[in-house]
Design a protein around this motif. Structure first.
Motif, mmCIF file in Angstrom:
data_model
loop_
_atom_site.group_PDB
_atom_site.id
_atom_site.type_symbol
_atom_site.label_atom_id
_atom_site.label_comp_id
_atom_site.label_asym_id
_atom_site.label_seq_id
_atom_site.Cartn_x
_atom_site.Cartn_y
_atom_site.Cartn_z
ATOM 1 N N GLU A 367 43.320 46.715 16.221
ATOM 2 C CA GLU A 367 42.169 47.405 16.806
ATOM 3 C C GLU A 367 42.365 47.602 18.308
ATOM 4 O OE1 GLU A 367 38.395 46.038 14.016
ATOM 5 O OE2 GLU A 367 38.764 45.037 15.924
ATOM 6 N N VAL A 368 41.839 48.689 18.798
ATOM 7 C CA VAL A 368 41.798 48.940 20.245
ATOM 8 C C VAL A 368 40.371 48.658 20.695
ATOM 9 C CG1 VAL A 368 42.110 50.615 22.090
ATOM 10 C CG2 VAL A 368 43.614 50.672 20.085
ATOM 11 N N PRO A 369 40.147 47.565 21.404
ATOM 12 C CA PRO A 369 38.767 47.211 21.786
ATOM 13 C C PRO A 369 38.168 48.219 22.760
ATOM 14 C CG PRO A 369 40.331 45.758 22.875
ATOM 15 C CD PRO A 369 41.123 46.576 21.900
ATOM 16 N N THR A 370 36.891 48.446 22.609
ATOM 17 C CA THR A 370 36.155 49.356 23.504
ATOM 18 C C THR A 370 35.270 48.598 24.478
ATOM 19 O OG1 THR A 370 34.355 49.554 21.897
ATOM 20 C CG2 THR A 370 36.137 51.175 21.774
ATOM 21 N N GLN A 371 35.263 47.263 24.374
ATOM 22 C CA GLN A 371 34.451 46.450 25.274
ATOM 23 C C GLN A 371 35.010 45.044 25.325
ATOM 24 O OE1 GLN A 371 30.617 46.746 23.450
ATOM 25 N NE2 GLN A 371 31.280 45.802 21.540
ATOM 26 N N MET A 372 34.769 44.391 26.429
ATOM 27 C CA MET A 372 35.144 42.989 26.567
ATOM 28 C C MET A 372 33.967 42.123 26.176
ATOM 29 S SD MET A 372 37.555 42.401 29.911
ATOM 30 C CE MET A 372 37.670 40.652 29.519
ATOM 31 N N MET A 373 34.277 40.958 25.603
ATOM 32 C CA MET A 373 33.240 40.020 25.165
ATOM 33 C C MET A 373 33.477 38.683 25.846
ATOM 34 S SD MET A 373 32.783 40.928 21.105
ATOM 35 C CE MET A 373 34.538 41.108 20.780
ATOM 36 N N PHE A 374 32.447 38.167 26.463
ATOM 37 C CA PHE A 374 32.488 36.872 27.139
ATOM 38 C C PHE A 374 31.633 35.888 26.347
ATOM 39 C CE2 PHE A 374 33.405 40.118 30.178
ATOM 40 C CZ PHE A 374 34.400 39.591 30.982
ATOM 41 N N ILE A 375 32.231 34.782 25.950
ATOM 42 C CA ILE A 375 31.562 33.826 25.081
ATOM 43 C C ILE A 375 30.523 33.041 25.879
ATOM 44 C CG2 ILE A 375 31.861 31.874 23.521
ATOM 45 C CD1 ILE A 375 34.702 32.806 23.042
ATOM 46 N N VAL A 376 29.284 33.102 25.410
ATOM 47 C CA VAL A 376 28.198 32.354 26.023
ATOM 48 C C VAL A 376 27.957 31.044 25.288
ATOM 49 C CG1 VAL A 376 25.747 32.414 26.642
ATOM 50 C CG2 VAL A 376 27.132 34.500 26.798
ATOM 51 N N LYS A 377 28.062 31.109 23.959
ATOM 52 C CA LYS A 377 27.797 29.931 23.137
ATOM 53 C C LYS A 377 28.619 30.039 21.863
ATOM 54 C CE LYS A 377 24.051 27.535 20.685
ATOM 55 N NZ LYS A 377 22.614 27.608 20.306
ATOM 56 N N GLY A 378 29.188 28.904 21.407
ATOM 57 C CA GLY A 378 29.948 28.888 20.171
ATOM 58 C C GLY A 378 31.450 28.886 20.407
ATOM 59 N N ARG A 379 32.206 28.932 19.313
ATOM 60 C CA ARG A 379 33.666 28.902 19.378
ATOM 61 C C ARG A 379 34.255 30.006 18.499
ATOM 62 N NH1 ARG A 379 35.649 23.786 17.059
ATOM 63 N NH2 ARG A 379 33.871 24.112 15.655
ATOM 64 N N ILE A 380 35.386 30.545 18.951
ATOM 65 C CA ILE A 380 36.096 31.610 18.234
ATOM 66 C C ILE A 380 37.547 31.187 18.079
ATOM 67 C CG2 ILE A 380 36.918 33.998 18.365
ATOM 68 C CD1 ILE A 380 34.352 34.755 19.745
ATOM 69 N N GLU A 398 36.191 28.977 23.733
ATOM 70 C CA GLU A 398 34.878 28.356 23.842
ATOM 71 C C GLU A 398 34.062 29.053 24.919
ATOM 72 O OE1 GLU A 398 35.638 24.249 24.507
ATOM 73 O OE2 GLU A 398 36.293 23.864 22.443
ATOM 74 N N SER A 399 32.929 28.480 25.241
ATOM 75 C CA SER A 399 32.022 29.072 26.223
ATOM 76 C C SER A 399 32.734 29.276 27.561
ATOM 77 C CB SER A 399 30.803 28.156 26.406
ATOM 78 O OG SER A 399 29.944 28.668 27.397
ATOM 79 N N GLY A 400 32.624 30.480 28.117
ATOM 80 C CA GLY A 400 33.289 30.841 29.364
ATOM 81 C C GLY A 400 34.562 31.624 29.162
ATOM 82 N N ASP A 401 35.158 31.561 27.950
ATOM 83 C CA ASP A 401 36.352 32.360 27.661
ATOM 84 C C ASP A 401 35.959 33.783 27.284
ATOM 85 O OD1 ASP A 401 38.086 30.226 28.110
ATOM 86 O OD2 ASP A 401 37.837 29.479 26.058
ATOM 87 N N PHE A 402 36.946 34.646 27.218
ATOM 88 C CA PHE A 402 36.664 36.038 26.863
ATOM 89 C C PHE A 402 37.771 36.563 25.955
ATOM 90 C CE2 PHE A 402 38.857 35.950 30.953
ATOM 91 C CZ PHE A 402 39.948 36.768 30.730
ATOM 92 N N LEU A 403 37.490 37.668 25.293
ATOM 93 C CA LEU A 403 38.477 38.378 24.474
ATOM 94 C C LEU A 403 38.184 39.862 24.555
ATOM 95 C CD1 LEU A 403 37.681 38.016 20.666
ATOM 96 C CD2 LEU A 403 36.084 37.304 22.420
ATOM 97 N N GLY A 404 39.121 40.666 24.027
ATOM 98 C CA GLY A 404 39.045 42.106 24.225
ATOM 99 C C GLY A 404 39.601 42.509 25.577
#
Length: 467
Positions: A367-380, A398-404
């Motif tokens: 996938e080509v992401p169209t937005q960045m996501m910043f984790i506020v709560k939870g784990r990925i 975890e919280s504070g990390d980002f993806l995309g």
């Protein structure tokens, strides 16, 4: 000497003395050849060699060579044993030629073993009657008459039980279902765990076992969910608001259904609008055992997906991304965004707070992401597919990390991302992210560093898995 050769007993004695060893040698070679080929006739040939041929030779020696009367007790005993062995030989050969080598799917392969047992019993009864009549001179006509009358009386007295047994036998012979098949009957839905003469046992999956008489199944209609194989699907109905575009709703439903772990890989789900507010999603699943899990997971995931897509499942509004929650989330992610406290109000107008359900797919490889996501709560969990088909865990965010992070470079992502629990993320689109990095070069450097770091982590995890 001439009289000796002319006596019948001498010729029989010489014939048996020479013929029996030759016959045993030939039968031994034949049995060894059949055994090497794995033939089902090997036991039958062994029975002829070990019992039929020696007993037959003994009878010939007694009755022809020694001229012992057939009415004597020893001859009758040996003749009885010989007749019984021949009867067993006929049954063994009949079973080996007709049923043991039967191809799959033929009536010979489908016939229940109980039918074979009943047929064997009938043949043995007739064979023993013939032996008693011809060898011992017994009158078996009266015995058969008594058995027939007794059978009629028992049949009338036990007609209900016998009817269920006959229904069970017919059901076993037709075989509309097999063990481990899933049935949907008027009284139960579950997996077949046992079928006997009288009843079928169905595991309903709720801690109980439904016992259904075969006579009821034979008289009623039911659905075999396991046939044809690899062709089972479930339908899930959902309701959306009238203002929701049907094409967007169907696309969202199909996209969520395609990510279900219970989905059959060689088939694609399909969602259609039923008119009014209803939509129906057809989901191909691996087996009926996955129906409940697939339906509950699908309903849970579309609750989150519909709110992310700004659609109104069950005509409900989503009021999660309030200004207060967005402001609190920005304080959590301010360090990752390289934001000053004075920039929070300006950025708050261009971000959105959304959620993902547990085990839901957040990002798919390619996938080509169209937005960045910043984790506020939870784990990925980030994972990557290995060459052998296994999935390798790359990292846990975890919280504070980002993806995309490839949103700006428009590169396809290489790792998959799944929520380990309910996850709250702050989303910022590509256009607003470009404005943000133009004002903050440090954020651009951080994103570039994250791209290289994630790429190195993925290669390292795959290399470790290969080792």
């Amino acid at each position: 000497m001439t009289d000796l050769f002319g006596d019948p007993w001498f010729l029989w004695a010489v014939g048996v003395s020479i013929g029996l060893p030759v016959t045993l040698v030939l039968l031994t070679e034949l049995r060894n050849a059949l055994s090497r080929r794995g033939s089902a006739l090997t036991p039958a040939v062994g029975l002829i060699r070990n019992y039929v041929a020696p007993l037959g030779a003994l009878l010939l020696l007694l009755t022809e060579a020694n001229e012992v009367s057939a009415e004597t007790t020893p001859v009758r005993v040996i003749a009885t044993v010989f007749g019984f062995v021949v009867l067993v030989l006929l049954l063994s050969g009949f079973n080996a030629t007709l049923f043991q080598g039967a191809p799959e799917g033929t009536w010979r392969k489908r016939i229940p073993s109980i039918f074979l047992d009943v047929a064997r019993f009938a043949v043995i009864a007739v064979g023993l009657a013939v032996i008693l009549s011809f060898v011992w001179g017994a009158d078996v006509g009266g015995l058969f008459t008594a058995l027939g009358v007794t059978s009629i009386v028992l049949g009338l007295a036990l007609q209900n039980s016998v009817g269920q047994i006959v229904s069970g036998l017919l059901l076993l012979f037709e075989q509309p279902f097999q063990l481990d098949d899933w049935l949907d009957t008027p009284s139960a839905r579950g997996r077949v765990v046992e079928v006997n003469w009288r009843a079928t046992h169905v595991d309903t999956g709720g801690g109980g076992l439904q016992i259904m008489p075969n006579s009821v199944l034979a008289a009623a209609s039911f659905t075999n969910l396991s046939r044809p194989p690899a062709d089972h699907s479930i339908s899930v109905t959902s309701v959306f608001a009238l203002e929701d575009p049907p094409d967007e709703v169907c696309a969202m439903l199909s996209r969520v259904a395609s990510t279900l772990p219970q989905r059959r890989l060689n088939a694609a789900p399909k969602a259609v609008a039923m008119g009014g507010l209803e939509y129906r999603t057809s989901i191909p699943v691996r087996s009926p055992a996955d129906d409940f899990a697939a339906k509950t997971t699908f309903l849970r995931w579309i609750w989150y997906a519909s709110r992310r897509a700004e659609l109104h499942l069950d005509e409900a509004e989503d009021d999660f991304s309030t200004p207060e929650r967005v402001t609190d989330a920005l304080h959590v992610t301010a360090s990752a965004l390289r934001l000053h406290p004075t920039d929070l109000d300006e950025v708050a107008a261009h971000v959105r707070l959304t959620r993902f359900g547990a085990d839901e797919s957040v990002q798919r490889p390619g996938e080509v992401p169209t937005q960045m996501m910043f984790i506020v709560k939870g784990r990925i969990r980030l994972s990557a597919p290995h060459d052998d088909g296994a999935t390798v865990t790359v990292a846990t965010l975890e919280s504070g990390d980002f993806l995309g992070q490839t949103t700006l470079t428009r590169e396809p992502v290489q790792a998959a991302a799944h929520a380990l629990e309910e996850v709250t993320v702050l989303q910022i689109g590509r256009r607003h992210l470009e404005d943000l990095v133009m004002r903050n070069p440090l954020l651009l450097q951080e994103i570039g560093r994250a791209i290289e770091e994630r790429r190195a982590m993925m290669h390292g995890a795959l290399a470790a898995a290969a080792d």
